[in-house]
Design an enzyme around this catalytic site. Structure first.
Site, short mmCIF file in Angstrom:
data_model
loop_
_atom_site.label_atom_id
_atom_site.label_comp_id
_atom_site.label_asym_id
_atom_site.label_seq_id
_atom_site.Cartn_x
_atom_site.Cartn_y
_atom_site.Cartn_z
N ASN A 14 -2.44 3.43 -11.99
CA ASN A 14 -3.23 3.62 -13.22
C ASN A 14 -4.06 4.91 -13.18
O ASN A 14 -4.08 5.67 -14.14
CB ASN A 14 -4.14 2.40 -13.45
CG ASN A 14 -3.34 1.13 -13.70
OD1 ASN A 14 -2.12 1.20 -13.89
ND2 ASN A 14 -3.99 -0.01 -13.69
N SER A 35 25.48 31.27 -45.28
CA SER A 35 26.12 30.07 -45.79
C SER A 35 27.62 30.21 -45.59
O SER A 35 28.17 31.31 -45.71
CB SER A 35 25.82 29.92 -47.28
OG SER A 35 26.78 29.08 -47.88
N LYS A 53 24.18 34.45 -49.31
CA LYS A 53 23.04 33.69 -48.82
C LYS A 53 22.44 34.26 -47.56
O LYS A 53 23.11 34.79 -46.69
CB LYS A 53 23.44 32.24 -48.55
CG LYS A 53 23.48 31.40 -49.79
CD LYS A 53 22.12 31.33 -50.46
CE LYS A 53 21.93 30.01 -51.14
NZ LYS A 53 21.18 29.05 -50.47
N GLU A 72 11.82 27.27 -42.33
CA GLU A 72 11.93 25.89 -42.83
C GLU A 72 11.75 24.88 -41.69
O GLU A 72 11.15 23.82 -41.87
CB GLU A 72 13.28 25.68 -43.52
CG GLU A 72 13.37 26.42 -44.85
CD GLU A 72 14.78 26.40 -45.41
OE1 GLU A 72 14.95 25.93 -46.54
OE2 GLU A 72 15.72 26.86 -44.74
N LYS A 88 3.26 9.27 -23.36
CA LYS A 88 3.85 10.56 -22.98
C LYS A 88 4.91 11.10 -23.95
O LYS A 88 4.85 12.29 -24.29
CB LYS A 88 4.38 10.48 -21.54
CG LYS A 88 3.23 10.48 -20.53
CD LYS A 88 3.61 10.11 -19.13
CE LYS A 88 3.76 8.62 -18.91
NZ LYS A 88 2.52 7.82 -19.13
N1 ARG Z 1 4.58 4.19 -15.62
C1 ARG Z 1 3.25 3.82 -15.89
C2 ARG Z 1 2.68 4.61 -17.06
O1 ARG Z 1 3.22 5.61 -17.38
C3 ARG Z 1 2.38 4.00 -14.69
C4 ARG Z 1 1.23 3.06 -14.58
C5 ARG Z 1 1.69 1.69 -14.34
N2 ARG Z 1 0.67 0.81 -13.99
C6 ARG Z 1 0.84 -0.50 -14.05
N3 ARG Z 1 -0.13 -1.23 -13.69
N4 ARG Z 1 1.95 -1.05 -14.41
O2 ARG Z 1 1.70 4.24 -17.69
#
Ligand code: ARG
Length: 456
Positions: free
Chosen positions: A107, A274, A280, A287, A322
Site C-alpha cells: 500500500n 483524401s 483535400k 482535430e 493508474k
Molecule cells: N497492485 C496494487 C495497486 O496498484 C498494489 C497494492 C495492493 N495492496 C493490497 N493490499 N492488495 O493498488
C-alpha cells in the site's frame, strides 16, 4: 505471497480481474528505486543485516538491467509490479529476498512508486509546455504588426494583431505551467514507511527514505499516506486544463485552415489528404488534439469517480488509479508535441487576415471613439451615428475608410476629414495602447518580458 492463510488458489477470472501488472509494469523504475531506498534505510537502522541489504540491492540492480533489456515479464499470477520484482529477487538471491518487505506494505509501496512516476510526468510536461511557449513567442514576434480581425461571437469585432492573438495562448500556457509546478510541490511528500495503514513498530527512518527519493519530507499521517491520490488528481486536473487550451488553439487552426477563412496553411507534416478528393488537405493533427482533450477530461472524471466514495484507508478500487493517468499523460504529451510542431511551422496568410480585417467594418468602434473624443458626443449617441456609417459602408460595399466625406457629413455634420486617420486598421491597432492592449508596442513589450520569463 499470502499463501499461509489460503487453502485454494484464485479462480481464473479472479486472476484476471485482480492483476495490475499489464499496466503497472510502467512503474518498474520507480519500484526499484523505492525498494533500494527502503532496504538501505533498513540496513542503516539495523533492521536487516548489512550483508543481506547488499545482496538485495545487487539483486535489484540485476532485475533493473533485465527489465531494461527485455521489458517486464507479464505474469498475471504475480498480480503486480511489486510482486513480479520480489519473486524475481527470490529466484536470484534466495530467501533473503523476503527481508526487503520488512516494515513496508504494497500500500505504501505503490503510493510511493506512483508519486515518483507522476513527478517525472510533470517534469516531462513542463519541458514540453516550455517549448510550446517558445514557439508561440517566436511566431508572435514575427507577427507583432500583422493585423487580423479580432472576433467576438466569431463575428469580426475589432482589428487585433496576430502577435497579440498568439500571445493570448502564451498566457494560457503560463498558467498551465504554474498549475503543474504547484501540483509538484504538493506531491513531493513521501508515503513510504506508512506501511499498510497504521505505521510500523520497526525503528524506521522515514526522513531518510524520503530524502533518498528526492522528496521534501515524509507524509504526516499513515492513513492518508496510503489512501491519498490527490497528486494523481492534481495531475489530471492540470492536464485537463492544459488540454482545453491546446484544443482551443487546435480549433482555431482548423477554422483558420478552412477555405472561407484561409488564414493559415497547415504544414504538410501535420495534414493528411483524401483518397477520393484530390484537393483535400485535412487538419488531422489539430482535430486529434481537439479530440484528445475530451479523452483527457474523461480520464480525470474516471479517477474522481473512483475516489469519491472510498472509505479510509486503501481499497482495491485504487488500483484503477493508474490507467487513466497513464492514458492522459500519453495523450497530453502527444498533443503538446503536435501543437508545438504546428505552431513552429504553420504558414500564416497575413495578407488574407488583413483583407478580412479591412472588410468587416472592424474600425466602427474607432469612429465612435473619435466622435466622443473630437466632437464631445456622448458614447451612446456616437454609437448610433456610427451604426449609420456602417450601414452606408455596407450598402456601398466599401471599407469604412473609403466612405466619401460627403456621405459621412450627411450622417453627422460634426464629422470632418481628420476622421480618416483613425479609420484604417493599422491606426486602430496602434491606438490600443492600454496595458495588455493589442498595439504592436504593447505586444512587443510583453514579448520582451516573456522571453525573460522563459530565460531566452
Ligand atoms: N497492485 C496494487 C495497486 O496498484 C498494489 C497494492 C495492493 N495492496 C493490497 N493490499 N492488495 O493498488
Amino acid at each position: 505471497m499470502w499463501g499461509g492463510r489460503f487453502a485454494a488458489g484464485p479462480a481464473s477470472i479472479m486472476r484476471e480481474i485482480n492483476a495490475s501488472i499489464p499496466f503497472d509494469k510502467r512503474l518498474w523504475k520507480q519500484d526499484i528505486a523505492g525498494s533500494k531506498a527502503h532496504v538501505a534505510m533498513l540496513a542503516q537502522q539495523g533492521i536487516v543485516e548489512g550483508e543481506d541489504a547488499q545482496a538485495i540491492t545487487e539483486g535489484l540492480n540485476r532485475i533493473a538491467a533485465e527489465y531494461e533489456a527485455n521489458g517486464v515479464p507479464v505474469n498475471l499470477d504475480l498480480e503486480d509490479i511489486h510482486m513480479v520484482t520480489e519473486s524475481r529477487l527470490a529466484e536470484l538471491i534466495g530467501p533473503v529476498a523476503g527481508r526487503l518487505h520488512t516494515a513496508r506494505s504494497r500500500n505504501d509501496q505503490v503510493a510511493t512508486d506512483f508519486r515518483l512516476w507522476v513527478r517525472d510526468a510533470i517534469d516531462e510536461v513542463e519541458a514540453g509546455l516550455l517549448s510550446l511557449q517558445r514557439a508561440l513567442v517566436t511566431r508572435a514576434e514575427e507577427n507583432a504588426d500583422a493585423v487580423m480581425p479580432g472576433f467576438t461571437h466569431l463575428q469580426s469585432a475589432q482589428p487585433v494583431t496576430l502577435g497579440h492573438h498568439l500571445m493570448a495562448y502564451y498566457e494560457m500556457v503560463r498558467r498551465d505551467r504554474s498549475r503543474f509546478a504547484d501540483a509538484r510541490v504538493r506531491l513531493n511528500e513521501c508515503p513510504l514507511g506508512a506501511a499498510a495503514l497504521a505505521g510500523t513498530g520497526f525503528p524506521t527512518d522515514r526522513h531518510a527514505t524520503a530524502a533518498a527519493l528526492g522528496f521534501a519530507k515524509p507524509t504526516d499521517n499513515s492513513l492518508d499516506s496510503v489512501s491519498d491520490r490527490d497528486f494523481a488528481l492534481d495531475y489530471l486536473m492540470a492536464a485537463t486544463q492544459a488540454s482545453l487550451h491546446l484544443s482551443r488553439l487546435a480549433e482555431e487552426f482548423i477554422i483558420w485552415a478552412s477555405q472561407p477563412f484561409g488564414f493559415v496553411k497547415l504544414p504538410d507534416a501535420y495534414s493528411t489528404g483524401s483518397s477520393i478528393m484530390p484537393q483535400k488537405r485535412n487538419p488531422d493533427a489539430a482535430e486529434l488534439v481537439r479530440g484528445h482533450a475530451g479523452r483527457i477530461m474523461g480520464c480525470m472524471t474516471a479517477l474522481c469517480v473512483t475516489m469519491k466514495g472510498l472509505p479510509l484507508a486503501y481499497s482495491k478500487d485504487m488500483q484503477d488509479d493508474k490507467p487513466p493517468v497513464f492514458e492522459a499523460h500519453d495523450l497530453l504529451a502527444l498533443s503538446i508535441a503536435a501543437m508545438t510542431g504546428m505552431v513552429e511551422t504553420v504558414t500564416f496568410r497575413t495578407d488574407r487576415m488583413r483583407g478580412l480585417a479591412e472588410s468587416g467594418f472592424a474600425t466602427a468602434t474607432d469612429l465612435a471613439d473619435w466622435l466622443v473624443r473630437e466632437g464631445g458626443i456622448p458614447f451612446r449617441e456616437a454609437h448610433h451615428i456610427t451604426g449609420r456609417a456602417v450601414a452606408a459602408a455596407e450598402a456601398a460595399a466599401v471599407p469604412m475608410d473609403q466612405l466619401p466625406i460627403a456621405t459621412l457629413k450627411e450622417i453627422d455634420a460634426r464629422i470632418d476629414e481628420r476622421v480618416y486617420a483613425v479609420l484604417t486598421v493599422d491606426a486602430s491597432v496602434a491606438s490600443r495602447q492600454s496595458h495588455g492592449g493589442t498595439a504592436p508596442s504593447q505586444v512587443r513589450a510583453r514579448i520582451a518580458q516573456a522571453k525573460e520569463e522563459l530565460g531566452s
